[in-house]
Design an enzyme around this catalytic site. Structure first.
Site, mmCIF file in Angstrom:
data_model
loop_
_atom_site.group_PDB
_atom_site.id
_atom_site.type_symbol
_atom_site.label_atom_id
_atom_site.label_comp_id
_atom_site.label_asym_id
_atom_site.label_seq_id
_atom_site.Cartn_x
_atom_site.Cartn_y
_atom_site.Cartn_z
ATOM 1 N N ARG A 1 1.702 -4.185 -0.308
ATOM 2 C CA ARG A 1 0.763 -3.107 0.001
ATOM 3 C C ARG A 1 0.219 -2.481 -1.284
ATOM 4 O O ARG A 1 -0.947 -2.096 -1.359
ATOM 5 C CB ARG A 1 1.425 -2.055 0.879
ATOM 6 C CG ARG A 1 1.629 -2.519 2.316
ATOM 7 C CD ARG A 1 2.511 -1.582 3.107
ATOM 8 N NE ARG A 1 1.987 -0.227 3.159
ATOM 9 C CZ ARG A 1 2.673 0.809 3.636
ATOM 10 N NH1 ARG A 1 3.912 0.652 4.103
ATOM 11 N NH2 ARG A 1 2.131 2.017 3.665
ATOM 12 N N CYS B 1 4.291 7.185 -1.583
ATOM 13 C CA CYS B 1 4.537 6.044 -0.688
ATOM 14 C C CYS B 1 3.419 6.034 0.343
ATOM 15 O O CYS B 1 2.280 6.346 0.023
ATOM 16 C CB CYS B 1 5.927 6.132 -0.048
ATOM 17 S SG CYS B 1 6.191 7.605 0.960
#
Length: 286
Positions: free
Chosen positions: A179, A238
C-alpha cells in the site's frame, strides 16, 4: 515476567485479576478483510473482568474520518462508563496479539493515564495457556476518569503539511509495504495509493512475531533498515491511525519519547486533492 514496563505477562495479569485499581480492556478491532467481529468475539470469551473498548465508537462525532480522537471530555465519559479511572493500572489486549491494542494504549496515555500496559501475546496467549475466560456482557460500575489531553502526542493535518514541506520530523508509515508503494489499492474508496513525500515504510506487522513485540535489538535493526533514526523526532502514520500506534509502542519500548501520531493518517492525506503523494496517482480515485 517481561522487563518492558509497557508490557505485562499473562502470568502477572492472572495474579492481579480482582485486585482494586486494575482495569482490563479488550481493544480488539479488525479490518473488514479479516472477517472477524470484535464485540461478538468479546461476548463469546474474554479475560475475566475485562470490558470492551469500541474503537469505532470512541471517536470525534463531528469528524468524517475514521478513528479521530474525541475531546478529552468525551473520552473521559466513555472511559468512566467502562469503569476505568485515570489512576488505574490499565491492561489492554486484542484478539490478534499485537494489532489494535497499541492504539488504545496510546489513547489512554494521550488522555492522561500513567500506567497503561499491553498484555504480552494478547488474548491468543491467554487462551493458549488455558487460562480462565468469562462470557457475555460484564456488569460495570461506572467510575470517574479525569482526562488531560497531551497535544504533544498528536500531529494534526497542518502539522503534517509542515513536516512534509520542511522535513522537521521523520515519517514512519505502518501500512503494508504494497500500500505504501501503491502496488496494492487502499481499502477505502476515494483514497489514493502511495505515501507522503519523505516517508519511510515500516509495516506494523514487522514489529511483532506470534503476537508479541520483537526484542529491542530486533526493533532497533528494523528501524535502521527502514531508514528511521530513533534518536530524532518521528511522526507515525497508517491507514486510519490504529496500527501507527504499534510503531509508537515500539519506540516507547526503546525509551524514545519525541514521537507523535498523525491521527488523520493516510485516509485524510490520501483523500485530499491538494496533498503531495509519491508512489501513486496524482488525484483521488472515484
Amino acid at each position: 515476567m517481561t522487563s518492558n514496563p509497557f508490557l505485562i505477562s499473562t502470568e502477572h495479569l492472572a495474579r492481579e485479576i480482582g485486585h482494586p485499581g486494575l482495569s482490563i480492556v479488550d481493544a480488539s478491532w479488525y479490518l473488514p478483510a479479516q472477517k472477524r467481529f470484535a464485540h461478538p468475539e468479546f461476548l463469546a470469551g474474554h479475560v475475566p473482568g475485562a470490558v470492551f473498548f469500541d474503537q469505532d465508537a470512541v471517536v470525534a462525532p463531528s469528524s468524517d474520518l475514521p478513528h479521530t480522537l474525541p475531546s478529552a471530555e468525551s473520552f473521559a465519559k466513555a472511559a468512566g462508563a467502562l469503569g476505568i479511572r485515570h489512576a488505574d493500572t490499565i491492561v489492554v489486549y486484542d484478539g490478534l496479539g499485537l494489532f489494535s491494542a497499541p492504539r488504545v494504549w496510546w489513547m489512554f496515555r494521550t488522555f492522561g493515564a500513567k500506567d497503561v500496559r499491553i498484555l504480552d501475546g494478547g488474548f491468543p496467549a491467554w487462551i493458549a495457556e488455558s487460562r480462565p475466560v468469562e462470557t457475555g456482557e460484564p456488569v460495570i460500575e461506572p467510575a470517574t476518569f479525569e482526562a488531560t489531553f497531551d497535544a504533544s502526542a498528536v500531529a494534526t493535518f497542518d502539522e503534517m503539511r509542515a513536516v512534509v514541506e520542511h522535513g522537521s520530523r521523520q515519517i514512519a508509515d505502518a501500512r503494508p509495504a504494497a500500500r505504501f508503494t501503491a502496488e496494492a489499492p487502499e481499502p477505502r474508496p476515494g483514497v489514493r495509493g502511495g505515501h507522503m513525500p519523505g516517508a519511510r515504510s515500516l509495516p506494523a506487522s514487522d514489529l511483532s512475531v506470534d503476537g508479541r513485540l520483537k526484542s529491542p535489538e530486533e526493533l532497533s535493526r528494523l528501524f535502521a533498515e527502514a531508514g528511521v533514526d530513533v534518536d530524532a523526532p518521528i511522526v507515525t502514520s497508517c491507514g486510519s491511525g490504529v496500527t501507527a500506534a504499534t510503531i509508537n509502542f515500539a519506540l516507547a519500548s526503546l525509551h524514545k519519547s519525541d514521537v507523535k501520531l498523525y491521527d488523520g493518517s493516510w485516509t485524510e492525506w490520501g483523500s485530499r486533492p491538494d496533498t503531495p503523494v509519491e508512489g501513486g496517482p496524482a488525484s483521488p480515485r472515484t
